[in-house]
Motif scaffolding. Structure first.
Motif, PDB file in Angstrom:
ATOM      1  N   VAL A 144       0.869  -1.178   0.000  1.00 44.10           N
ATOM      2  CA  VAL A 144       0.000   0.000   0.000  1.00 44.10           C
ATOM      3  C   VAL A 144       0.909   1.233   0.000  1.00 44.10           C
ATOM      4  N   VAL A 145       0.549   2.247  -0.777  1.00 41.89           N
ATOM      5  CA  VAL A 145       1.369   3.458  -0.872  1.00 41.89           C
ATOM      6  C   VAL A 145       1.763   3.928   0.526  1.00 41.89           C
ATOM      7  N   PRO A 146       3.053   4.114   0.783  1.00 43.64           N
ATOM      8  CA  PRO A 146       3.520   4.464   2.134  1.00 43.64           C
ATOM      9  C   PRO A 146       2.871   5.725   2.693  1.00 43.64           C
ATOM     10  N   ARG A 147       2.697   5.716   4.004  1.00 47.14           N
ATOM     11  CA  ARG A 147       2.148   6.875   4.702  1.00 47.14           C
ATOM     12  C   ARG A 147       3.303   7.664   5.310  1.00 47.14           C
ATOM     13  N   LEU A 148       3.330   8.968   5.057  1.00 47.91           N
ATOM     14  CA  LEU A 148       4.421   9.805   5.535  1.00 47.91           C
ATOM     15  C   LEU A 148       4.232  10.196   6.996  1.00 47.91           C
ATOM     16  N   ASP A 149       5.333  10.500   7.621  1.00 44.03           N
ATOM     17  CA  ASP A 149       5.334  10.926   9.026  1.00 44.03           C
ATOM     18  C   ASP A 149       4.782  12.352   9.116  1.00 44.03           C
ATOM     19  N   GLN A 150       3.674  12.504   9.806  1.00 45.15           N
ATOM     20  CA  GLN A 150       3.035  13.816   9.948  1.00 45.15           C
ATOM     21  C   GLN A 150       2.980  14.297  11.392  1.00 45.15           C
ATOM     22  N   LYS A 151       3.571  13.529  12.309  1.00 45.79           N
ATOM     23  CA  LYS A 151       3.416  13.840  13.731  1.00 45.79           C
ATOM     24  C   LYS A 151       4.709  14.215  14.436  1.00 45.79           C
ATOM     25  N   SER A 152       5.827  14.047  13.790  1.00 44.87           N
ATOM     26  CA  SER A 152       7.094  14.278  14.477  1.00 44.87           C
ATOM     27  C   SER A 152       7.434  15.765  14.508  1.00 44.87           C
ATOM     28  N   PHE A 153       8.682  16.050  14.765  1.00 37.86           N
ATOM     29  CA  PHE A 153       9.168  17.414  14.961  1.00 37.86           C
ATOM     30  C   PHE A 153       8.757  18.369  13.842  1.00 37.86           C
ATOM     31  N   TRP A 154       8.713  17.873  12.602  1.00 32.43           N
ATOM     32  CA  TRP A 154       8.480  18.757  11.467  1.00 32.43           C
ATOM     33  C   TRP A 154       7.011  19.093  11.265  1.00 32.43           C
ATOM     34  N   LYS A 155       6.139  18.218  11.718  1.00 33.27           N
ATOM     35  CA  LYS A 155       4.689  18.474  11.670  1.00 33.27           C
ATOM     36  C   LYS A 155       4.240  18.951  10.292  1.00 33.27           C
ATOM     37  N   ASP A 156       4.633  18.215   9.266  1.00 30.78           N
ATOM     38  CA  ASP A 156       4.213  18.502   7.899  1.00 30.78           C
ATOM     39  C   ASP A 156       3.026  17.603   7.578  1.00 30.78           C
ATOM     40  N   SER A 157       1.915  18.202   7.199  1.00 28.84           N
ATOM     41  CA  SER A 157       0.690  17.441   6.968  1.00 28.84           C
ATOM     42  C   SER A 157       0.613  16.848   5.567  1.00 28.84           C
ATOM     43  N   SER A 158       1.646  17.037   4.760  1.00 28.55           N
ATOM     44  CA  SER A 158       1.623  16.534   3.384  1.00 28.55           C
ATOM     45  C   SER A 158       1.527  15.018   3.362  1.00 28.55           C
ATOM     46  N   ASP A 159       0.739  14.496   2.412  1.00 29.82           N
ATOM     47  CA  ASP A 159       0.720  13.060   2.217  1.00 29.82           C
ATOM     48  C   ASP A 159       1.579  12.714   0.995  1.00 29.82           C
ATOM     49  N   PHE A 160       1.693  11.453   0.697  1.00 31.15           N
ATOM     50  CA  PHE A 160       2.588  10.979  -0.360  1.00 31.15           C
ATOM     51  C   PHE A 160       2.303  11.668  -1.691  1.00 31.15           C
ATOM     52  N   SER A 161       1.035  11.744  -2.060  1.00 39.86           N
ATOM     53  CA  SER A 161       0.667  12.275  -3.374  1.00 39.86           C
ATOM     54  C   SER A 161       0.877  13.780  -3.494  1.00 39.86           C
ATOM     55  N   GLU A 162       1.085  14.472  -2.384  1.00 41.50           N
ATOM     56  CA  GLU A 162       1.333  15.911  -2.433  1.00 41.50           C
ATOM     57  C   GLU A 162       2.823  16.232  -2.586  1.00 41.50           C
ATOM     58  N   ILE A 163       3.647  15.216  -2.481  1.00 40.59           N
ATOM     59  CA  ILE A 163       5.095  15.404  -2.664  1.00 40.59           C
ATOM     60  C   ILE A 163       5.595  14.605  -3.855  1.00 40.59           C
ATOM     61  N   PHE A 164       5.127  13.364  -3.994  1.00 43.08           N
ATOM     62  CA  PHE A 164       5.586  12.495  -5.080  1.00 43.08           C
ATOM     63  C   PHE A 164       4.453  12.224  -6.063  1.00 43.08           C
ATOM     64  N   ASP A 165       4.848  11.922  -7.275  1.00 38.57           N
ATOM     65  CA  ASP A 165       3.903  11.524  -8.314  1.00 38.57           C
ATOM     66  C   ASP A 165       3.503  10.073  -8.048  1.00 38.57           C
ATOM     67  N   VAL A 166       2.374   9.890  -7.406  1.00 37.86           N
ATOM     68  CA  VAL A 166       1.983   8.555  -6.940  1.00 37.86           C
ATOM     69  C   VAL A 166       1.667   7.624  -8.099  1.00 37.86           C
ATOM     70  N   ASP A 167       1.073   8.146  -9.153  1.00 43.57           N
ATOM     71  CA  ASP A 167       0.736   7.285 -10.289  1.00 43.57           C
ATOM     72  C   ASP A 167       1.997   6.770 -10.980  1.00 43.57           C
ATOM     73  N   TRP A 168       3.000   7.637 -11.113  1.00 41.91           N
ATOM     74  CA  TRP A 168       4.260   7.209 -11.708  1.00 41.91           C
ATOM     75  C   TRP A 168       4.939   6.168 -10.812  1.00 41.91           C
ATOM     76  N   TYR A 169       4.885   6.384  -9.516  1.00 37.93           N
ATOM     77  CA  TYR A 169       5.480   5.460  -8.548  1.00 37.93           C
ATOM     78  C   TYR A 169       4.890   4.064  -8.715  1.00 37.93           C
ATOM     79  N   ILE A 170       3.579   3.982  -8.859  1.00 34.52           N
ATOM     80  CA  ILE A 170       2.900   2.686  -8.983  1.00 34.52           C
ATOM     81  C   ILE A 170       3.206   2.035 -10.327  1.00 34.52           C
ATOM     82  N   SER A 171       3.083   2.814 -11.389  1.00 36.85           N
ATOM     83  CA  SER A 171       3.233   2.233 -12.729  1.00 36.85           C
ATOM     84  C   SER A 171       4.674   1.843 -13.040  1.00 36.85           C
ATOM     85  N   SER A 172       5.634   2.648 -12.601  1.00 30.51           N
ATOM     86  CA  SER A 172       7.027   2.363 -12.935  1.00 30.51           C
ATOM     87  C   SER A 172       7.559   1.122 -12.231  1.00 30.51           C
ATOM     88  N   LEU A 173       6.907   0.728 -11.141  1.00 32.51           N
ATOM     89  CA  LEU A 173       7.337  -0.458 -10.387  1.00 32.51           C
ATOM     90  C   LEU A 173       6.398  -1.643 -10.577  1.00 32.51           C
TER      91      LEU A 173
END
Length: 593
Positions: A144-173
């Motif tokens: 399952v597409v990895p879940r990013l750390d949103q609770k640690s020191f950096w407190k960044d609420s971004s999910d995987f698809s907001e940083i990486f191209d999730v469709d390319w990640y799935i198709s290329s592998l």
């Protein structure tokens, strides 16, 4: 009578020369006052302990330590190319799967789902994202597409698809591992996976003996704190899979790529070549390292207060930490290192950093050595950065793109970003990557007062041999695989043989940098990772850098598998392997200002 006559004689003689003495004294006072008025104002050093100041005088920088002065010439070295790696053309990235590596459809078992939750800053999370694919392949599970750390020191609420191209990640592998965006429902209800923690550096056998039995029973498991949870040494085909994920499958979203491309373009408009420096000198990082930089009681009090965040962090010996090369270089030391390596003061430098301890006062010596000093905030407007500025990982990604595209990448630390970029730049053509040999440079900076600039620069070049990003600097198997992806780097033996058979053009010691020089001298710089903030530094040796500026590379490729060229034909294919990510940025910035 004779005594009185002699006394009167000396008295009259003294009275006659008194005006001359007064005139000379007055002239000297006036001269000293004039010199004091005309002398440049010293730039305060970030290391008061050494009473260091930098002066700029007619293009020559003077670095003073106590009463000793280093006269740093304005121009750099011209006897060699300092912007490229001499032997890089004989090596190329090769991560294509063997024909014996079965297709994902043939090995993926039904009702086996693997979820992972990453840990730390984005580069630390990147190791988890890469290794998650390998773990899924070992377990023959659907990832399952990895879940990013949103609770640690950096407190960044971004999910995987907001940083990486999730469709390319799935198709290329898709031929390696089956990946889905979310866990399917079970009996019409949300499926709650079993959460567990995998040991660090878990081998194939470890996954098969400790994780697989639980997966067979529960059918869906979630591995938490997933960073550095796969062994450094794996089967060759699994190592190549790591490279396909890290260097080909992970691609930033279009918005991040476009903004990063703008920053690169603007640096290129200013200069043909530029250096990118990843500067780790944040207060929390310095506090965790246990190092001391000469700031007196104020520094001890401020960093001591920050150190209390880690209840199990023992007070260390600052001098010992520095002697062992475990302290990041100061901005001044980085500047002196670069100047000694031959980079002149007109070189343009891009700095990726978080909050620098001491602020502008700490950065002043570096800016004196390299006045053409830029950051993403100076290259772009607030409006341009506004979509990213509230998200530390997205801002970090912009810095990563510039560092990746730079002609020379420099770091003052040995953290996650330094390691990942070192590995990436090896894979994509061995572009110069300078990391300080901190253990030996400590002694060099300590003895700086006893030598001329020429002697200082000569020793610097000697100590940095093996730390410049040249091929085969690191013996295969040394260091983290993300830092030294030796399995995925192939050599054009035919071309190299022709070169070796010809007349030798390079100086003594070039080819003999030593396969394990880097592995022996380079320490792992401890740094506050996510586990450190929450649980103390009991796993301190694995943190290797918190990523306030932690990034992922902008690689774009047209096929999911990269054909590995043979030595005779790799010259034609090397463009696809090495230039694809550069081409993306070039095309996206051709009409940008």
């Amino acid at each position: 009578m004779a005594f009185h006559r002699r006394r009167n004689h000396y008295h009259n003689r003294f009275r006659s020369i008194l005006p001359v003495i007064c005139t000379i004294s007055g002239a000297l006072l006036i001269l000293f006052a004039l010199l004091s008025f005309l002398a440049p104002t010293p730039i305060a050093s970030n290391n008061p302990q050494h009473m260091n100041s930098l002066y700029a005088r007619n293009g020559v920088v003077e670095d003073t330590i106590g009463e000793s002065v280093l006269h740093i010439p304005k121009k750099g070295r011209t006897d060699r190319d300092i912007w490229s790696s001499r032997n890089s053309k004989y090596y190329y990235g090769c991560s294509n799967a063997s024909i014996k590596f079965a297709n994902a459809d043939a090995v993926t078992q039904p009702n086996r789902y693997l979820l992972i939750v990453t840990s730390g800053g984005l580069n630390q999370q990147r190791t988890g994202i890469t290794d998650a694919v390998v773990a899924a392949r070992i377990l023959n599970a659907t990832l399952v597409v990895p879940r990013l750390d949103q609770k640690s020191f950096w407190k960044d609420s971004s999910d995987f698809s907001e940083i990486f191209d999730v469709d390319w990640y799935i198709s290329s592998l898709s031929k390696d591992v089956k990946i889905i965006k979310s866990l399917p429902k079970r009996g019409g209800k949300t499926w709650i996976p079993r959460s567990m923690r995998v040991p660090r550096k878990c081998s194939e056998r470890c996954y098969q003996n400790r994780i697989l039995p639980v997966l067979l029973k529960r059918h869906a498991i979630q591995l938490t704190k997933f960073d550095y949870r796969v062994a450094n040494r794996l089967d060759t085909q699994l190592q190549k899979l790591r490279c396909r994920v890290n260097y080909h499958a992970l691609k930033f979203t279009d918005s991040i790529l476009q903004m990063g491309g703008k920053l690169v373009h603007r640096m290129r408009m200013k200069s043909k070549h530029f250096i990118a420096l990843h500067l780790r000198f944040e207060p929390d990082m310095l506090a965790f390292s246990g190092c001391y930089y000469g700031g007196g009681d104020k520094e001890r009090k401020e960093l001591g207060a920050i150190r209390k965040r880690w209840k199990t962090l023992h007070v260390s010996n600052p001098d010992k930490e520095r002697r062992h090369g475990k302290c990041p270089l100061t901005p001044r030391e980085v500047g002196l290192m670069l100047r000694a390596l031959g980079y002149s003061n007109d070189v343009h430098i891009y700095v990726a950093s978080g909050e620098v301890y001491g602020g502008e006062e700490t950065l002043a010596p570096l800016k004196a050595l390299f006045p053409n000093f830029y950051t993403k905030e100076t290259l772009a407007s607030k409006e341009e950065l506004e979509p990213f500025s509230s998200f530390s990982s997205r801002m970090a990604a912009l810095d990563f793109i510039v560092c990746d595209e730079s002609d020379v990448f420099v770091t003052n630390n040995n953290g996650n970003m330094a390691r990942i970029l070192a590995g990436r730049r090896r894979y994509f053509g061995h572009k110069p990557t300078i990391r300080p040999n901190a253990k030996k440079l400590y002694r060099l900076f300590l003895n700086q007062t006893t030598m001329s600039w020429e002697a200082f620069a000569s020793k610097m070049r000697t100590y940095q041999r093996g730390f410049m990003g040249e091929p085969k600097e690191v013996r295969p198997g040394r260091g983290e695989f993300h830092e030294n992806p030796h399995t995925c780097i192939c050599e054009d033996s035919e071309a190299k043989a022709k070169k070796d058979s010809g007349p030798r053009k390079y100086g003594k010691g070039y080819d003999a940098v030593g396969d394990d020089v880097l592995g022996e001298d380079e320490p792992e710089l401890s740094d506050p990772g996510d586990d450190g903030y929450q649980n103390g530094p009991q796993e301190k040796d694995q943190f290797n850098g918190t990523d306030h500026a932690a990034y992922a590379q902008p690689a774009v490729y047209k096929t999911s598998r990269i054909e590995t060229p043979s030595p005779s034909e790799h010259g034609n294919n090397i463009k696809t392997l090495h230039s694809a990510p550069r081409g993306v940025i070039s095309s996206s910035t051709s009409n940008l200002s």
